[in-house]
Design an enzyme around this catalytic site. Structure first.
Site, PDB file in Angstrom:
ATOM      1  N   GLY A   1      -2.263 -11.554  18.427  1.00 15.59           N
ATOM      2  CA  GLY A   1      -1.895 -12.891  18.891  1.00 15.59           C
ATOM      3  C   GLY A   1      -0.499 -13.283  18.450  1.00 15.59           C
ATOM      4  O   GLY A   1       0.266 -13.889  19.211  1.00 15.59           O
TER       5      GLY A   1
ATOM      6  N   GLY B   1      -3.656  -2.824  -2.273  1.00 17.79           N
ATOM      7  CA  GLY B   1      -2.243  -2.528  -2.531  1.00 17.79           C
ATOM      8  C   GLY B   1      -1.859  -2.813  -3.971  1.00 17.79           C
ATOM      9  O   GLY B   1      -2.607  -3.462  -4.715  1.00 17.79           O
TER      10      GLY B   1
ATOM     11  N   GLY C   1       0.812  -1.201   0.000  1.00 19.99           N
ATOM     12  CA  GLY C   1       0.000   0.000   0.000  1.00 19.99           C
ATOM     13  C   GLY C   1       0.853   1.262   0.000  1.00 19.99           C
ATOM     14  O   GLY C   1       2.084   1.216  -0.001  1.00 19.99           O
TER      15      GLY C   1
ATOM     16  N   LYS D   1       2.013 -11.424  20.558  1.00 17.94           N
ATOM     17  CA  LYS D   1       2.106 -12.054  21.886  1.00 17.94           C
ATOM     18  C   LYS D   1       2.974 -13.308  21.820  1.00 17.94           C
ATOM     19  O   LYS D   1       3.847 -13.534  22.668  1.00 17.94           O
ATOM     20  CB  LYS D   1       0.703 -12.378  22.387  1.00 17.94           C
ATOM     21  CG  LYS D   1       0.666 -13.066  23.749  1.00 17.94           C
ATOM     22  CD  LYS D   1      -0.785 -13.208  24.205  1.00 17.94           C
ATOM     23  CE  LYS D   1      -0.856 -13.989  25.513  1.00 17.94           C
ATOM     24  NZ  LYS D   1      -0.620 -15.432  25.324  1.00 17.94           N
TER      25      LYS D   1
ATOM     26  N   TYR E   1     -15.534   1.727   8.205  1.00 18.40           N
ATOM     27  CA  TYR E   1     -14.116   2.076   8.393  1.00 18.40           C
ATOM     28  C   TYR E   1     -13.879   2.667   9.779  1.00 18.40           C
ATOM     29  O   TYR E   1     -12.975   2.248  10.503  1.00 18.40           O
ATOM     30  CB  TYR E   1     -13.699   3.071   7.316  1.00 18.40           C
ATOM     31  CG  TYR E   1     -12.232   3.446   7.353  1.00 18.40           C
ATOM     32  CD1 TYR E   1     -11.245   2.499   7.123  1.00 18.40           C
ATOM     33  CD2 TYR E   1     -11.833   4.765   7.601  1.00 18.40           C
ATOM     34  CE1 TYR E   1      -9.899   2.837   7.144  1.00 18.40           C
ATOM     35  CE2 TYR E   1     -10.494   5.114   7.614  1.00 18.40           C
ATOM     36  CZ  TYR E   1      -9.533   4.153   7.388  1.00 18.40           C
ATOM     37  OH  TYR E   1      -8.198   4.495   7.417  1.00 18.40           O
TER      38      TYR E   1
ATOM     39  N   ASN F   1      -5.596 -11.397  14.897  1.00 18.81           N
ATOM     40  CA  ASN F   1      -4.543 -12.337  14.486  1.00 18.81           C
ATOM     41  C   ASN F   1      -3.150 -11.765  14.736  1.00 18.81           C
ATOM     42  O   ASN F   1      -2.241 -12.467  15.201  1.00 18.81           O
ATOM     43  CB  ASN F   1      -4.684 -12.666  13.001  1.00 18.81           C
ATOM     44  CG  ASN F   1      -5.833 -13.621  12.727  1.00 18.81           C
ATOM     45  OD1 ASN F   1      -6.296 -14.334  13.621  1.00 18.81           O
ATOM     46  ND2 ASN F   1      -6.312 -13.633  11.494  1.00 18.81           N
TER      47      ASN F   1
ATOM     48  N   SER G   1      -5.330  -2.353   5.478  1.00 21.22           N
ATOM     49  CA  SER G   1      -6.719  -1.908   5.539  1.00 21.22           C
ATOM     50  C   SER G   1      -7.022  -1.039   4.336  1.00 21.22           C
ATOM     51  O   SER G   1      -6.184  -0.234   3.931  1.00 21.22           O
ATOM     52  CB  SER G   1      -6.999  -1.088   6.807  1.00 21.22           C
ATOM     53  OG  SER G   1      -8.329  -0.590   6.795  1.00 21.22           O
TER      54      SER G   1
ATOM     55  N   LYS H   1     -11.666   0.810  12.875  1.00 22.58           N
ATOM     56  CA  LYS H   1     -10.491   1.410  13.503  1.00 22.58           C
ATOM     57  C   LYS H   1     -10.694   1.640  14.998  1.00 22.58           C
ATOM     58  O   LYS H   1      -9.749   1.493  15.791  1.00 22.58           O
ATOM     59  CB  LYS H   1     -10.158   2.739  12.805  1.00 22.58           C
ATOM     60  CG  LYS H   1      -9.645   2.562  11.375  1.00 22.58           C
ATOM     61  CD  LYS H   1      -8.350   1.779  11.340  1.00 22.58           C
ATOM     62  CE  LYS H   1      -7.732   1.732   9.964  1.00 22.58           C
ATOM     63  NZ  LYS H   1      -6.454   0.986   9.937  1.00 22.58           N
TER      64      LYS H   1
ATOM     65  N   ARG I   1      -9.759   9.923  -2.599  1.00 24.27           N
ATOM     66  CA  ARG I   1      -9.237  10.919  -1.674  1.00 24.27           C
ATOM     67  C   ARG I   1      -8.944  12.224  -2.412  1.00 24.27           C
ATOM     68  O   ARG I   1      -8.750  12.244  -3.628  1.00 24.27           O
ATOM     69  CB  ARG I   1      -7.994  10.371  -0.959  1.00 24.27           C
ATOM     70  CG  ARG I   1      -8.371   9.324   0.085  1.00 24.27           C
ATOM     71  CD  ARG I   1      -7.177   8.727   0.781  1.00 24.27           C
ATOM     72  NE  ARG I   1      -6.534   7.709  -0.039  1.00 24.27           N
ATOM     73  CZ  ARG I   1      -5.619   6.869   0.433  1.00 24.27           C
ATOM     74  NH1 ARG I   1      -5.236   6.950   1.697  1.00 24.27           N
ATOM     75  NH2 ARG I   1      -5.086   5.969  -0.357  1.00 24.27           N
TER      76      ARG I   1
END
Length: 330
Positions: free
Chosen positions: A105, A39, A13, A108, A148, A102, A78, A152, A189
């Site tokens: 995790g 992307g 992206g 971690k 969106y 995901n 995103s 977020k 945009r």
């Protein structure tokens, strides 16, 4: 010394590709991940022969398996433009929820520090101006932009839950309007839309009366702020953006002057829940990171215009509606 490993999602992206460049230049080994739903492979083509870059084509909403040790994760996967997230609303919600879960995790399991890309959209159509990190926002949860905004906001919530419950090292950047080379032309945009219209000789389209405001940050400044935040000791959200505010009407006139064209400005109805004001309060970034933007808008816009000016005829005239279907799992 052995290089540290950083995983960057959304690597193909706009911001993700610039982050890959930044971390490689700073001596890291970068693992880029993207499924190309929004992307573009050309953004990272220059990296595939680099021995310090490894790419994995993968959807982060599916289970993520990385064999290598990871020191840092930056989650930038995103859709980020209205055209994208209004066309693929379910995928937008999934990448903010399942994808973030995901990656938290994974962080971690790997004992890695993770930085989450949030957005100024968490403030919605703000009733406080400028927007500081302690403002909770004015967001329509069930409006078309909610897919969106709420993705977020959830992303921030689950990140802080992992920080508090698991002691995970987390960072959250709230990104305000950013521009520069590698933006996708006609993605909805303001800057690529205006520049695309100017380069094609079309009138510039303003939605609403043009008195709504935005604040535009050049990409190198944004990347510098994100990099500094990652290596700070602060776990809560930080605004990174340029506080110099301009009306959309004045900005359209700047684009016409920049491109040397003589287009007119036309007006259309303002989309539902489109924010009327957007300006970051960057006091926290200044005090915490010693960061503030350096690139003047005139300089950044010239660099961006030169990038768009060198696009091929096909890229300049192709539809703004990217075909997402081949990348989406129903």
């Amino acid at each position: 010394m052995e290089k540290k490993n950083v995983l960057i999602t959304g690597a193909a992206g706009f911001l993700g590709s610039h982050l890959c460049d930044k971390f490689i230049s700073e001596g890291f080994r970068v693992i880029g991940m993207d499924n190309f739903i929004t992307g573009d492979k050309k953004n990272i083509d220059h990296l595939f022969d680099n021995p310090h870059f490894h790419f994995i084509e993968h959807d982060v909403t599916e289970f993520i398996k990385i064999e290598e040790n990871l020191d840092f994760i930056l989650h930038f996967a995103s859709p980020a433009s209205p055209i994208d997230y209004l066309k693929i609303p379910i995928q937008t919600l999934k990448v903010g929820s399942l994808g973030t879960h995901n990656l938290l995790g994974l962080a971690k399991a790997k004992k890695a520090r993770i930085l989450i890309a949030s957005t100024s959209e968490v403030y919605g159509d703000p009733l406080v101006h400028p927007q500081s990190e302690d403002y909770y926002g004015n967001v329509n949860t069930i409006g078309p932009r909610g897919v969106y905004d709420e993705a977020k906001r959830f992303q921030e919530s689950i990140t802080m839950a992992y920080h508090r419950f698991h002691g995970l090292e987390t960072r959250i950047v709230r990104i305000f309007n950013t521009y520069g080379p590698r933006m996708r032309l006609n993605d909805g945009r303001v800057i690529p839309a205006f520049m695309g219209q100017a380069l094609r000789g079309e009138d510039l389209t303003i939605f609403g009366d043009g008195l709504q405001t935005r604040s535009f940050c050049y990409v190198s400044d944004q990347i510098d702020g994100i990099y500094k935040l990652l290596f700070s000791n602060y776990s809560y959200p930080v605004n990174i953006g340029n506080p110099h505010e301009i009306t959309i009407k004045d900005f359209a006139e700047e684009i016409i002057n920049l491109t040397g064209t003589d287009q007119k400005i036309t007006y259309k109805e303002l989309p539902k829940d489109d924010p009327l004001q957007r300006q970051p309060d960057i006091s926290l970034a200044k005090s915490l990171l010693g960061w503030e933007p350096k690139i003047e808008r005139e300089v950044g816009m010239r660099k961006t215009f030169n990038y768009f000016k060198n696009l091929t005829e096909e890229e300049l005239y192709k539809s703004e509606h990217k075909d997402f279907t081949k990348h989406i799992k129903k």
